[in-house]
Design an enzyme around this catalytic site. Sequence first.
Site, PDB file in Angstrom:
ATOM      1  N   ASP A  20       2.242  14.735  36.427  1.00  0.00           N
ATOM      2  CA  ASP A  20       3.320  13.760  36.179  1.00  0.00           C
ATOM      3  C   ASP A  20       3.920  13.934  34.784  1.00  0.00           C
ATOM      4  O   ASP A  20       3.244  14.381  33.858  1.00  0.00           O
ATOM      5  CB  ASP A  20       2.753  12.338  36.336  1.00  0.00           C
ATOM      6  CG  ASP A  20       3.848  11.292  36.471  1.00  0.00           C
ATOM      7  OD1 ASP A  20       4.991  11.658  36.797  1.00  0.00           O
ATOM      8  OD2 ASP A  20       3.555  10.110  36.237  1.00  0.00           O
ATOM      9  N   ASN A  75       8.485   9.979  46.709  1.00  0.00           N
ATOM     10  CA  ASN A  75       9.458  10.787  45.956  1.00  0.00           C
ATOM     11  C   ASN A  75      10.722  11.096  46.770  1.00  0.00           C
ATOM     12  O   ASN A  75      11.754  11.470  46.206  1.00  0.00           O
ATOM     13  CB  ASN A  75       8.835  12.097  45.446  1.00  0.00           C
ATOM     14  CG  ASN A  75       7.790  11.912  44.355  1.00  0.00           C
ATOM     15  OD1 ASN A  75       6.899  12.735  44.194  1.00  0.00           O
ATOM     16  ND2 ASN A  75       7.892  10.826  43.588  1.00  0.00           N
TER      17      ASN A  75
HETATM   18  C1  IPE Z   1       3.096  10.816  41.385  1.00  0.00           C
HETATM   19  O1  IPE Z   1       4.031  10.725  40.369  1.00  0.00           O
HETATM   20  C2  IPE Z   1       3.496  11.854  42.375  1.00  0.00           C
HETATM   21  C3  IPE Z   1       3.449  13.247  41.906  1.00  0.00           C
HETATM   22  C4  IPE Z   1       2.988  13.655  40.760  1.00  0.00           C
HETATM   23  C5  IPE Z   1       3.932  14.223  42.843  1.00  0.00           C
HETATM   24  P1  IPE Z   1       5.228   9.654  40.413  1.00  0.00           P
HETATM   25  O2  IPE Z   1       5.996   9.834  39.174  1.00  0.00           O
HETATM   26  O3  IPE Z   1       5.950   9.777  41.691  1.00  0.00           O
HETATM   27  O4  IPE Z   1       4.411   8.273  40.434  1.00  0.00           O
HETATM   28  P2  IPE Z   1       4.759   6.858  39.814  1.00  0.00           P
HETATM   29  O5  IPE Z   1       6.113   6.490  40.333  1.00  0.00           O
HETATM   30  O6  IPE Z   1       4.742   7.008  38.332  1.00  0.00           O
HETATM   31  O7  IPE Z   1       3.655   5.980  40.276  1.00  0.00           O
HETATM   32  C1  IPE Z   2       6.240  14.646  38.278  1.00  0.00           C
HETATM   33  O1  IPE Z   2       7.141  14.361  37.247  1.00  0.00           O
HETATM   34  C2  IPE Z   2       6.848  15.527  39.347  1.00  0.00           C
HETATM   35  C3  IPE Z   2       7.168  14.819  40.588  1.00  0.00           C
HETATM   36  C4  IPE Z   2       6.842  13.588  40.884  1.00  0.00           C
HETATM   37  C5  IPE Z   2       7.905  15.576  41.582  1.00  0.00           C
HETATM   38  P1  IPE Z   2       8.175  13.175  37.355  1.00  0.00           P
HETATM   39  O2  IPE Z   2       9.440  13.692  37.945  1.00  0.00           O
HETATM   40  O3  IPE Z   2       7.593  11.995  38.055  1.00  0.00           O
HETATM   41  O4  IPE Z   2       8.399  12.842  35.833  1.00  0.00           O
HETATM   42  P2  IPE Z   2       8.502  11.432  35.154  1.00  0.00           P
HETATM   43  O5  IPE Z   2       7.297  10.638  35.561  1.00  0.00           O
HETATM   44  O6  IPE Z   2       9.784  10.816  35.648  1.00  0.00           O
HETATM   45  O7  IPE Z   2       8.530  11.716  33.693  1.00  0.00           O
HETATM   46 MG    MG Z   3       6.509  10.406  37.401  1.00  0.00          MG
END
Ligand code: IPE
Ligand code: IPE
Ligand code: MG
Length: 239
Positions: free
Chosen positions: A16, A64
């Site tokens: 993340d 997502n």
């Molecule tokens: C969790 O991250 C999912 C992945 C790393 C693929 P998110 O960014 O989607 O989760 P939340 O929204 O912070 O809980």
């Molecule tokens: C994790 O990074 C990757 C996916 C969930 C696909 P994020 O896209 O959630 O990055 P942040 O949490 O918005 O920084």
């Molecule tokens: Mg994230």
Amino acid sequence: MFLGGRIPPHVGIIMDGNGRWAELRGLPRIEGHRRGVERSKEVIECAAELGVRTLTLFAFSTENWRRPSAEVSTLMRLLELYLEKELAKLMKEGIVFKAIGDIVRLPEHIQDIIKKTEEKTASNRGMTLVTALSYSGRDEIVRAVKRILSAGISPDAVTETVFESFLDTAGLPQPDLIIRTSGEKRISNFLLWQGAYAELYFTDTLWPDFSKEEFLYAIQDYQQRERRFGSVPVRPNAR
Ligand code: IPE
Ligand code: IPE
Ligand code: MG
């Protein structure tokens, strides 16, 4: 590379912080995802070298799909490019590739590449790389219940072992260590059933900055943990 002590047989990673990494630099979020893919490659290599037997990467959650369509389609494109470019390396390193999640929601051409990659790497003997795509623990559990009902299994026959055999992760071990980057201290629907006794490791580092050194640090931290699984500590000379 040498690291004394027990290596967790199965490591799961909630990768993340890609978006925040990019935003901090005034770049589009997708740049963070690009950099994130490069980090994944390094961590896969490092885990395999260390002797981790199973590495599960949370790459795209069921939730997502709610992101802006431009971000979703670029993520799909990055996944496609990764699978196309990395097959040779997976073969060279003897890695078995497996995807978990509601794969039928992915674009058809990506489903085809996933299937091809799973088939080609199936008889490899090295680490198993599990990629969680269009995955969430709750969704996986509901799909497992549906399969159990369709298979006509009677309620009395449903045990934890039988239930597990209907999950996407059937045949895979439960995770020993789950790492989450980016400072969020939550599981966000990752391996809910399987992670019941996983050791959790949280770091503020954003995924695109997560280095091999930090991966080793997480493993060292795991090595200090005492896992009890609800029982009492096993200590020599204890009465
Ligand atoms: C969790 O991250 C999912 C992945 C790393 C693929 P998110 O960014 O989607 O989760 P939340 O929204 O912070 O809980
Ligand atoms: C994790 O990074 C990757 C996916 C969930 C696909 P994020 O896209 O959630 O990055 P942040 O949490 O918005 O920084
Ligand atoms: Mg994230």
